[in-house]
Structure formats: structure tokens, C-alpha cells
Design a protein around this motif. Structure first.
Motif, PDB file in Angstrom:
ATOM      1  N   GLY A 275       7.529   4.726 -10.255  1.00  0.00           N
ATOM      2  CA  GLY A 275       6.301   5.383 -10.705  1.00  0.00           C
ATOM      3  C   GLY A 275       5.629   6.222  -9.635  1.00  0.00           C
ATOM      4  O   GLY A 275       4.667   6.960  -9.917  1.00  0.00           O
ATOM      5  N   MET A 276       6.098   6.119  -8.396  1.00  0.00           N
ATOM      6  CA  MET A 276       5.562   6.992  -7.327  1.00  0.00           C
ATOM      7  C   MET A 276       6.421   8.249  -7.338  1.00  0.00           C
ATOM      8  O   MET A 276       7.325   8.416  -6.534  1.00  0.00           O
ATOM      9  CB  MET A 276       5.641   6.279  -5.970  1.00  0.00           C
ATOM     10  N   ASP A 277       6.116   9.126  -8.287  1.00  0.00           N
ATOM     11  CA  ASP A 277       7.051  10.221  -8.568  1.00  0.00           C
ATOM     12  C   ASP A 277       6.415  11.592  -8.431  1.00  0.00           C
ATOM     13  O   ASP A 277       6.805  12.539  -9.100  1.00  0.00           O
ATOM     14  CB  ASP A 277       7.648  10.039  -9.969  1.00  0.00           C
ATOM     15  N   ARG A 278       5.441  11.691  -7.514  1.00  0.00           N
ATOM     16  CA  ARG A 278       4.804  13.001  -7.323  1.00  0.00           C
ATOM     17  C   ARG A 278       5.482  13.803  -6.205  1.00  0.00           C
ATOM     18  O   ARG A 278       5.845  13.249  -5.172  1.00  0.00           O
ATOM     19  CB  ARG A 278       3.326  12.824  -6.975  1.00  0.00           C
ATOM     20  N   ILE A 279       5.633  15.086  -6.461  1.00  0.00           N
ATOM     21  CA  ILE A 279       6.007  16.013  -5.390  1.00  0.00           C
ATOM     22  C   ILE A 279       4.699  16.413  -4.731  1.00  0.00           C
ATOM     23  O   ILE A 279       3.868  17.077  -5.335  1.00  0.00           O
ATOM     24  CB  ILE A 279       6.753  17.231  -5.967  1.00  0.00           C
ATOM     25  N   LEU A 280       4.488  15.976  -3.500  1.00  0.00           N
ATOM     26  CA  LEU A 280       3.173  16.124  -2.868  1.00  0.00           C
ATOM     27  C   LEU A 280       2.977  17.513  -2.287  1.00  0.00           C
ATOM     28  O   LEU A 280       1.848  17.996  -2.189  1.00  0.00           O
ATOM     29  CB  LEU A 280       3.012  15.071  -1.760  1.00  0.00           C
ATOM     30  N   GLU A 281       4.070  18.150  -1.889  1.00  0.00           N
ATOM     31  CA  GLU A 281       3.936  19.436  -1.195  1.00  0.00           C
ATOM     32  C   GLU A 281       5.285  20.137  -1.203  1.00  0.00           C
ATOM     33  O   GLU A 281       6.318  19.491  -1.021  1.00  0.00           O
ATOM     34  CB  GLU A 281       3.496  19.144   0.259  1.00  0.00           C
ATOM     35  N   ILE A 282       5.247  21.431  -1.435  1.00  0.00           N
ATOM     36  CA  ILE A 282       6.450  22.240  -1.199  1.00  0.00           C
ATOM     37  C   ILE A 282       6.032  23.354  -0.259  1.00  0.00           C
ATOM     38  O   ILE A 282       5.147  24.147  -0.581  1.00  0.00           O
ATOM     39  CB  ILE A 282       7.015  22.833  -2.511  1.00  0.00           C
TER      40      ILE A 282
ATOM     41  N   ILE B  35      10.550 -13.228  -9.482  1.00  0.00           N
ATOM     42  CA  ILE B  35       9.321 -13.873  -9.972  1.00  0.00           C
ATOM     43  C   ILE B  35       8.287 -12.855 -10.449  1.00  0.00           C
ATOM     44  O   ILE B  35       7.379 -13.212 -11.192  1.00  0.00           O
ATOM     45  CB  ILE B  35       8.689 -14.796  -8.901  1.00  0.00           C
ATOM     46  N   ALA B  36       8.395 -11.615  -9.992  1.00  0.00           N
ATOM     47  CA  ALA B  36       7.395 -10.604 -10.373  1.00  0.00           C
ATOM     48  C   ALA B  36       7.969  -9.207 -10.144  1.00  0.00           C
ATOM     49  O   ALA B  36       8.868  -9.032  -9.317  1.00  0.00           O
ATOM     50  CB  ALA B  36       6.123 -10.778  -9.541  1.00  0.00           C
ATOM     51  N   VAL B  37       7.433  -8.246 -10.876  1.00  0.00           N
ATOM     52  CA  VAL B  37       7.739  -6.837 -10.604  1.00  0.00           C
ATOM     53  C   VAL B  37       6.429  -6.113 -10.374  1.00  0.00           C
ATOM     54  O   VAL B  37       5.537  -6.139 -11.234  1.00  0.00           O
ATOM     55  CB  VAL B  37       8.456  -6.154 -11.790  1.00  0.00           C
ATOM     56  N   VAL B  38       6.327  -5.459  -9.208  1.00  0.00           N
ATOM     57  CA  VAL B  38       5.161  -4.630  -8.928  1.00  0.00           C
ATOM     58  C   VAL B  38       5.531  -3.194  -9.274  1.00  0.00           C
ATOM     59  O   VAL B  38       6.442  -2.620  -8.667  1.00  0.00           O
ATOM     60  CB  VAL B  38       4.746  -4.748  -7.449  1.00  0.00           C
ATOM     61  N   HIS B  39       4.851  -2.635 -10.261  1.00  0.00           N
ATOM     62  CA  HIS B  39       5.105  -1.238 -10.637  1.00  0.00           C
ATOM     63  C   HIS B  39       4.173  -0.358  -9.803  1.00  0.00           C
ATOM     64  O   HIS B  39       3.122   0.079 -10.265  1.00  0.00           O
ATOM     65  CB  HIS B  39       4.878  -1.047 -12.135  1.00  0.00           C
ATOM     66  N   ALA B  40       4.587  -0.131  -8.552  1.00  0.00           N
ATOM     67  CA  ALA B  40       3.706   0.548  -7.602  1.00  0.00           C
ATOM     68  C   ALA B  40       3.505   2.009  -7.988  1.00  0.00           C
ATOM     69  O   ALA B  40       4.450   2.697  -8.359  1.00  0.00           O
ATOM     70  CB  ALA B  40       4.298   0.459  -6.199  1.00  0.00           C
ATOM     71  N   THR B  41       2.262   2.457  -7.919  1.00  0.00           N
ATOM     72  CA  THR B  41       1.998   3.892  -8.087  1.00  0.00           C
ATOM     73  C   THR B  41       1.290   4.450  -6.861  1.00  0.00           C
ATOM     74  O   THR B  41       0.916   5.617  -6.841  1.00  0.00           O
ATOM     75  CB  THR B  41       1.131   4.147  -9.343  1.00  0.00           C
ATOM     76  N   SER B  42       1.102   3.622  -5.835  1.00  0.00           N
ATOM     77  CA  SER B  42       0.456   4.110  -4.614  1.00  0.00           C
ATOM     78  C   SER B  42       1.013   3.363  -3.406  1.00  0.00           C
ATOM     79  O   SER B  42       1.573   2.269  -3.546  1.00  0.00           O
ATOM     80  CB  SER B  42      -1.063   3.876  -4.677  1.00  0.00           C
ATOM     81  N   VAL B  43       0.834   3.982  -2.257  1.00  0.00           N
ATOM     82  CA  VAL B  43       1.254   3.347  -1.006  1.00  0.00           C
ATOM     83  C   VAL B  43       0.544   2.008  -0.842  1.00  0.00           C
ATOM     84  O   VAL B  43       1.139   1.020  -0.403  1.00  0.00           O
ATOM     85  CB  VAL B  43       0.948   4.283   0.186  1.00  0.00           C
ATOM     86  N   GLU B  44      -0.722   1.985  -1.209  1.00  0.00           N
ATOM     87  CA  GLU B  44      -1.519   0.763  -1.053  1.00  0.00           C
ATOM     88  C   GLU B  44      -0.947  -0.396  -1.874  1.00  0.00           C
ATOM     89  O   GLU B  44      -0.964  -1.543  -1.434  1.00  0.00           O
ATOM     90  CB  GLU B  44      -2.981   1.062  -1.421  1.00  0.00           C
ATOM     91  N   HIS B  45      -0.403  -0.100  -3.056  1.00  0.00           N
ATOM     92  CA  HIS B  45       0.235  -1.170  -3.833  1.00  0.00           C
ATOM     93  C   HIS B  45       1.396  -1.796  -3.056  1.00  0.00           C
ATOM     94  O   HIS B  45       1.588  -3.013  -3.058  1.00  0.00           O
ATOM     95  CB  HIS B  45       0.780  -0.630  -5.166  1.00  0.00           C
ATOM     96  N   VAL B  46       2.173  -0.945  -2.427  1.00  0.00           N
ATOM     97  CA  VAL B  46       3.325  -1.452  -1.677  1.00  0.00           C
ATOM     98  C   VAL B  46       2.844  -2.241  -0.457  1.00  0.00           C
ATOM     99  O   VAL B  46       3.372  -3.325  -0.158  1.00  0.00           O
ATOM    100  CB  VAL B  46       4.249  -0.290  -1.239  1.00  0.00           C
ATOM    101  N   GLN B  47       1.812  -1.721   0.201  1.00  0.00           N
ATOM    102  CA  GLN B  47       1.286  -2.436   1.383  1.00  0.00           C
ATOM    103  C   GLN B  47       0.712  -3.794   0.999  1.00  0.00           C
ATOM    104  O   GLN B  47       0.955  -4.800   1.674  1.00  0.00           O
ATOM    105  CB  GLN B  47       0.216  -1.571   2.067  1.00  0.00           C
ATOM    106  N   ALA B  48      -0.035  -3.825  -0.085  1.00  0.00           N
ATOM    107  CA  ALA B  48      -0.635  -5.099  -0.521  1.00  0.00           C
ATOM    108  C   ALA B  48       0.465  -6.113  -0.844  1.00  0.00           C
ATOM    109  O   ALA B  48       0.373  -7.291  -0.467  1.00  0.00           O
ATOM    110  CB  ALA B  48      -1.530  -4.866  -1.732  1.00  0.00           C
ATOM    111  N   THR B  49       1.508  -5.633  -1.515  1.00  0.00           N
ATOM    112  CA  THR B  49       2.612  -6.541  -1.860  1.00  0.00           C
ATOM    113  C   THR B  49       3.256  -7.119  -0.609  1.00  0.00           C
ATOM    114  O   THR B  49       3.539  -8.323  -0.531  1.00  0.00           O
ATOM    115  CB  THR B  49       3.667  -5.784  -2.693  1.00  0.00           C
ATOM    116  N   MET B  50       3.483  -6.257   0.383  1.00  0.00           N
ATOM    117  CA  MET B  50       4.148  -6.747   1.595  1.00  0.00           C
ATOM    118  C   MET B  50       3.247  -7.689   2.386  1.00  0.00           C
ATOM    119  O   MET B  50       3.734  -8.624   3.018  1.00  0.00           O
ATOM    120  CB  MET B  50       4.614  -5.576   2.475  1.00  0.00           C
ATOM    121  N   ARG B  51       1.956  -7.451   2.357  1.00  0.00           N
ATOM    122  CA  ARG B  51       1.056  -8.399   3.040  1.00  0.00           C
ATOM    123  C   ARG B  51       1.134  -9.775   2.379  1.00  0.00           C
ATOM    124  O   ARG B  51       1.201 -10.804   3.058  1.00  0.00           O
ATOM    125  CB  ARG B  51      -0.385  -7.863   3.029  1.00  0.00           C
TER     126      ARG B  51
END
Lengths: 468, 468
Positions: free
Chosen positions: A92-99, A41-57
Motif C-alpha cells: 500500500g506504500m505505492d506513491r511515486i514521490l518524485e520524478i 499472527i498479524a498483517v500490518v498493511h502499512a501506508t506510511s513509514v511511521e507504520h513500519v517504524q511502529a511495528t518494528m519498535r
């Protein structure tokens, strides 16, 4: 209800959520040959953790199923958008945050492409060992969600060994952190290992702390060998393992695979390789040794292969090694050029590989299907392939696959070595793990996901939720 | 109720069960310094899977707690016979059931001593990599139940990586088989990894299929180095890791450890070593390289150590290497000769080792306690030790330990790297893993053990079951 879900998604996620028919359609298949009967029914193109959390709520509040998805390169139907579900696309959550080059770990978002991490690590003399054959296109999140394997596992381990910790959004939107940044740690149950390979059924991976390791120093030696038949090749591969040498790569191709690749590449590509003159029924084995003992180990491997009746070509320079590897690499392209492909993924103890290849020949003969088969021989992991010309996997192919799975189990093996269960193999899971394990696993699933919203039907179908 | 339990145990298990006061008393401690306030009600000396199953059926029927126990060499109070419990002692289940030299795995009962498996493997050119320092006396079952570490983990992995499959008796007496005999396999959740390190709280391990590997060829090179202080030694150890060399062994000893060992061994044992003339505050580092590149890697390590201001002695023959190793090996004996010992077990990212050692010096100074500390420096795993003259761990020691744990976590580490949580550290578990993880873990526990009978109080106490 659906109206409510759509309104809430739109209100909370804005531009990040899409209801566009084309966007929904893209999520309906992966590389398994499976396609869902109806779109999500929908695709969430998440770019942040908060997008994923909001979707699951929202999903929990409205009892809406959710399918986590990365690059869509899965081979078992583990991330397919389908009827009534919201797809959470984390590519879209494709950042390398730390090496961390001192402590040799990296912190990444799930949508990072495997090869991209390696490119970022290379200047530091580091690499990320998990190496699915799809590493140029597959994401680390999917890699972890399936506990993917690859070509180097016998020597460098499966993905699980490289995962130190995870951040996972739970079914109700809470963010769970597991594991740590240390090499060792035994505080509590190993939720990191439990989540690795759980195929999006326990939570959605939104961050991973992965172990990286020093690049292996020195030149790689490549050996290519032709055998009169696949059984002698498989026995020779098992003999290499039994001789205590540990090549980094040990790949087998049976006669049907060799024939398809030879047609596809043409004679020029095979000149100077052991496949230059292909005897009918010939099988091909490719070995690579690496590290400080590469040359000595290659001597040992060569000795074992020649004693097994092989014709061997040895390469110590990158260019000619690459030419030999190209034969193996051309396999999937060769099949895809002929039709739809279903790639199977059984694994057996290494000493039983020859028996498994023999069984595959029998199944091919009885079913009238050609089943070109390659193997990561160092792991005993075989990929029998079916090529067909249809939108759906024909029933005759599933019947042959069923026989494959049963044979692998009878030989002490498993129905999936590295691709996962997904939607494709859920009906065989209980047969392999047994009823007690199946019930415990469903119990664990219920602890994490009491409403059964996360990737329902994947891995093990809940009663009444069998997806077909 | 107890009368009923005793009668049923006697009726079903006969000579295998003991109610003898001395036999019960033996189970009341391990090597952690912990001793239970009251003895258990019975000890089952299991020699078969059926003995364990019968015990669990009786336990479930009568709601009696059960404590699984092997050699009793644990360091966290994970296998201690206590009030109202039945102890299931599996140390008599000590058969090596199968060694598959081609596929490189072994099937063992849980009571097999780690070293005994290595002895059985050696003629085949194979070994079992998990190497807790206690391997001469500890069992493989305990090794797996705690996901034990050891000296070789940075290079050869922790125990989890070596476990392919398990047979486990569940709380109600059913026998669960997990995993497989293949290198790869992703069918369903990884219950094998979940059970590894679960400290007897989910089931009782009665059989394990473990991965073994070829013996590392070639001579080992041993380096011993003296540093002016522990911080420079810890920084040098981190610099070794950061230089991309991977020694098999990298062990650190701080000044208090060096002083205790020097007293214990006497000057003759130190002649010719970097500790021959010990400056006050001197720290000691021991490194071993192995495999085809052992000599070249030792050159690299030596370079890093000397650049860090160390005095280095190098050994390439077994006898002198053994003399250097003996310094590290004497550590536990040196402390035990002075009183009761509590061995702590924090782990931090390797780059934070120097900071952790500095914090330990501060805690020692503030508490007035001596805290001799050694470290598996390749893993960032530190063992701060407390020596005391009392039956119970004094409250002042626990206060200092509490500060240790908090500091390790602040540095990105964990309260236990390899010993486990047991009864000793249950009160700190939730602080480290967080409330959400704690609740999920208790949920998993309830799926496996709905009555809470398996090792209650160990790892995480259930409400009202906190053991003190």
C-alpha cells in the motif's frame, strides 16, 4: 507474549493491522510453490513509514519476528507469512514521490509496481531499466530486496546498478538513509549495495531513489530461430555474445519448453514462425536488438545464428515482433496450466550454457522428471522448471534441484541468478559461498539485526532457526 | 613488540620484506599532498597471495596495523605508510591471470596497471571500462579499493559495476573469495560490492575478476565549446543530460582552470580551438560522443551548446580531437607546475552544478584563494583544486574545503565522488552519512577486522585512533 504483541499492535496501529484469518492466510505463499505450515499472527498493511517504524519498535520490544512483504510475487519464499511472525505488507506504500527529469532519478515508495513507474516516466522520455519478467505485478521494493534481474540485464544491468539510495527501517524502528542523488559517491561503505538483494533480512525498504535512463531511440529488430537441438542453440547464443554484439534480449527455450508452448498456443499462433513445423527436439532462440545500430546488429546476430544451423525469421515491425515474443511469453502460462510449478534459477558463465543444458537433460533422464528449461542466454541464467501435482514440492524434485545446483556451481556458476535464496534455498547457501563468507554474512546480519527478528530463516538460517 | 614483529617478518618473508629507510619513506605519501609524520616499520613487497596472508597472520598475532598499498597514486591518503604500521605493497602482484574472451571477464592480480589490462584486451576487441584519469599509472586494486570513477562513468558506469568477484586476505590471514564469474548471481549478501570502495579497511584485495566489454565501434566525435562564464557552461552541460543524449565524455573547466592551462600550453596549442582568443572569465566544455549514433548525438549536443550561447568547434578526425582533449589533459600538469596541489572531489546532482560552481566562486572570493575547478559534468562530479607552497595543506585551505563539502551536501551531493575518504576526509564522514549509518559501518568493520588492524584511521577513525 503473543497477547501482548497483539494488544500493542492494535493500540498503536489501529485499522492498519489485521488479525483476520483470511488476511493472514493470503500471506502464506508467494509464486514459489512454497506455503507456510502455520499462519503469521498479524498483517500490518502499512501506508506510511511511521507504520513500519511502529511495528518494528513493537517487534523489538517483544522479540517478535517480522516478515516484510510486497506484492507476494517472489519465487524463492522470501516474503512468506509464518508462525509467530508479524507480516509488514508495504504494497500500500505505492506513491511515486518524485520524478526528477533533469537529473534522471525517481523517488518511490516500495509498493510501486515496476510497470507503473515506467508508465509515469514514459511522457518524459525515460524508463526504469530493471525488468523482471513479473514487472506488471511485482513491486520495486521486492525488485530491490532480491536484486532482481530480468530479460535486459546483459545490456542494461541488474537492479543494483539502478539503485542510488534507500530509506530503510531498521530492526529497532530507526530510519536509516543510505546513498545519495548523485551519479557518483564513495563516502563510506556501500550500504545501498549491501541492502540491495538482502531479502528483508537487514531492514525494511520504505523508500528508494532509483536511477532512470533515456528511452532507447529507434526501432527494435526481433529475430526468432529454430535449432535442431538445445545444445546447438545454446552454443549459438554464446557465439552471439562472443561475437561482441550485445542484443537487448536473447532468450532460449529447450525442446520440452517448445513442446509445452506449442500445445498451449496451438498451431495458428505458430504459423509463420520458425516453430510452424516443429521437428522433435527443436529448440527456440529469440533475439532483439535496439538502439541506433539495431539493424546492423541484427544482421550480425542473424549471421551467427544461420552459421550455427538455425532457421531464422526476422521482424522489423512491432506486430510481427510481438507474435514472436508471444511464444516466449506463453511459457509460464503453458506450465501453470498443467500443475504446480517450481521455477529454478541457476546461472553459469555463458560459454557453459550448452554444458548446463546437457546436464539438465541427464538429470531429467535419471530422475524421470520433465524439466522444461528456458534461459536468459545473454546472462547465462537458466530457469529449469518442474511441474507437479501436489501441495508441497515433492522430494524427488528437490533431489533433482540439488543436482542442478551442484552442476551449476561446478560449471563456475551459482544456484540463483536473480530470484534470491529465500526459504527455498537457504540450505544450499553455505555450500556456495563457503564457511568464511557465511560467518561474515551472519556477522553483518547481527550488526543490523542483533535479535534476529527480520525475516528469520530467509537466506541463511541462524542456528536453531532453520525453517523447513 | 616491534622487535618481535620485525623478527617474525624477517623469518617468514625473507627478502620480500624491507626495513630500509628509503623504502619506508617512499610509502609515506601518495598524490594527495598528505605525508605521514613518521615512517612505517616495514614494507612487504608482496608478489604472492601467501606473502599477504603471512603478513596478516603476523599482524594479528602481534596486533600490528597494516596499510595496503598499490602504486601510491591515491588522492585521499588511503594508502600511506605511517607510524607502527606494516605496509603491504601489492604493486608487484601484477599478473593478468586469465582473459576469457567468450565470457568477457578477466582475472587479475591487484597490482595490474589499468592501462596494461586494456592493452592486453585490445587484440580481442575488448576493454575495461573503469577509467580513472590516472589509468596510465594507477592499479586495478586501488581502483577497486576506492570504487574509482573517471571520465566515462555517466555512460559506462563506475568501477563497482565492473567487479564480478574478489579474493581478499582477511585480517587474520584467511583468504576469502566473493562473487562469481557469471553476469548475474544473488546468493547471499553482496560482499563484492561491500568490499569495493572499502579502502583497505575490511581486507586486502589479492585478485579480482572483472567484467570487460566489447570495444565501442565507430568513430568518436569531439566537440569543444567556449562559454562566457562557468555558470552558463554548467547549465549547458546539465541541459545536454536533460536532452537525453548521453555523451561518453562531458568535461567542464572554469575560468581559473582555462587561464592556468592557457599559460601552461601557450598560444600555439590553442590555435583553432575555441580558446584561441580567450575572453576574461571564459569557461570551456569538452564533449565526446561514441558508438553507432556518435554523429547524430554530436549534432544534438552541438545544438544544445549553441543554444546556450557557446562557440563550438567540432572534430571528427583523431588528430584534431586529440588537440582538443589535450586542453583538458594539460590541467593537472599546469597546476603541478605552480606548487603543491590538493584536488577536491565533491559531487552534486547534475542540475545543481551551476549552483556549486557559483558557491565555489564565493568561497574563493571570501578566502582569497584561487580554486581552479574542473568537472566530469555528465556525473555532476567537480574537482576544485587548491595550489599552495608548503609541505602540509594550510589550514586556510582546509577551511575553504570544509565550506565546499558543506555546500555540496546542502545541494544534495557528497564530499567525495570518486577519490575516497582516506585519511584526508575521515573527519567529515559522519557528518555526511549520519550517526546511525556511521555506527552500522563501524559494526561491519568490526566483523571483518575485530582488532582494528586494517588501515586504521582511514575512512572512519575508531575512537582514540583519529589520525591527524
Amino acid at each position: 507474549m503473543t497477547v501482548d504483541v497483539i494488544a500493542r499492535l492494535r493500540a498503536e496501529l489501529g485499522d492498519v493491522v489485521s488479525f483476520d484469518a483470511a488476511a493472514l492466510d493470503v500471506t502464506r505463499d508467494d509464486r514459489s510453490g512454497w506455503r507456510s505450515a502455520t499462519p503469521p499472527i498479524a498483517v500490518v498493511h502499512a501506508t506510511s513509514v511511521e507504520h513500519v517504524q511502529a511495528t518494528m519498535r513493537i517487534a523489538t520490544a517483544t522479540s517478535t519476528p517480522v516478515v516484510p512483504r510486497g506484492a507476494g510475487t517472489g519465487l524463492a519464499g522470501g516474503a512468506i507469512g509464518r508462525d509467530r511472525a508479524i507480516v509488514v505488507d508495504v504494497s500500500g506504500m505505492d506513491r511515486i514521490l518524485e520524478i526528477d527529469t533533469s537529473d534522471e532519478f525517481a523517488v518511490v515508495e516500495p509498493g510501486v509496481i515496476n510497470d507503473d513507474l515506467d508508465r509515469a516516466l514514459a511522457p518524459h522520455g525515460l524508463w526504469f531499466p530493471p525488468d523482471p519478467a513479473s514487472k506488471a505485478i511485482s513491486t520495486i521494493g521486492g525488485n530491490i530486496a532480491t536484486n532482481a534481474g530480468g530479460l535486459l540485464c546483459a545490456k542494461y544491468g541488474v537492479t543494483r546498478e539502478a539503485v542510488l539510495g534507500l530509506a530503510v527501517v531498521l530492526a529497532d524502528g530507526r530510519l536509516l538513509r543510505t546513498g545519495r542523488r548523485t551519479v557518483k559517491g564513495v563516502t563510506g561503505y556501500d550500504l545501498t549495495a549491501l541492502l540491495t538483494g538482502s531479502e528483508g533480512t537487514l531492514g525494511i525498504i520504505v523508500e528508494a531513489t532509483v536511477r532512470v535512463r533515456p528511452v532507447v531511440a529507434g526501432a527494435t529488430v526481433t529475430l526468432a530461430a529454430a535449432f535442431p537441438d538445445i545444445e546447438s542453440a545454446a552454443s549459438a547464443a554464446a557465439a552471439v555474445t562472443a561475437s561482441r554484439v550485445r542484443p537487448a534480449v536473447l532468450e532460449l527455450m529447450d525442446a520440452a519448453s517448445v513442446a509445452r508452448v506449442a500445445e498451449y498456443l496451438g498451431p495458428d499462433a505458430l504459423a509463420g514462425t520458425p516453430l510452424e513445423t516443429i521437428a522433435p527436439g527443436a529448440a527456440f532462440l529469440l533475439a532483439q536488438t535496439d538502439g541506433a545500430a539495431a539493424a546492423a546488429e541484427a544482421d550480425d546476430v542473424e549471421g551467427v545464428l544461420e552459421a550455427s544451423g538455425a532457421r531464422v525469421v526476422r521482424s522489423t515491425d512491432d506486430a510481427s515482433g510481438e507474435r514472436l515474443l508471444a511464444i516466449r511469453r506463453a511459457f509460464h502460462g503453458a506450465l501453470a496450466s498443467r500443475g504446480q510449478v517450481l521455477i529454478e534459477d541457476v546461472a553459469v558463465p555463458r560459454s557453459r550454457m550448452a554444458a548446463m543444458f546437457r546436464a539438465i537433460e541427464g538429470i531429467a533422464a535419471r530422475s524421470g522428471l520433465e524439466i522444461p528449461t528456458i534461459a536468459h542466454a545473454g546472462d547465462g541464467n537458466l530457469h529449469p522448471n518442474f511441474v507437479f501435482d501436489a501441495d508441497e514440492v515433492p522430494e524427488s524434485v528437490w533431489r533433482a534441484a540439488d543436482e542442478l545446483f551442484r552442476t551449476a556451481r561446478e560449471l563456475g556458476g551459482t544456484l540463483t541468478g536473480e530470484h534470491g535464496v529465500g526459504l527455498l534455498k537457504q540450505r544450499w547457501l553455505a555450500d556456495e559461498v563457503g564457511d568464511d563468507s557465511f560467518e561474515l554474512q551472519r556477522g553483518i546480519k547481527a550488526v543490523f539485526d542483533p535479535l534476529g527478528l527480520l525475516n528469520p530463516g530467509v537466506m541463511f538460517a541462524r542456528a536453531g532457526e532453520q525453517v523447513s
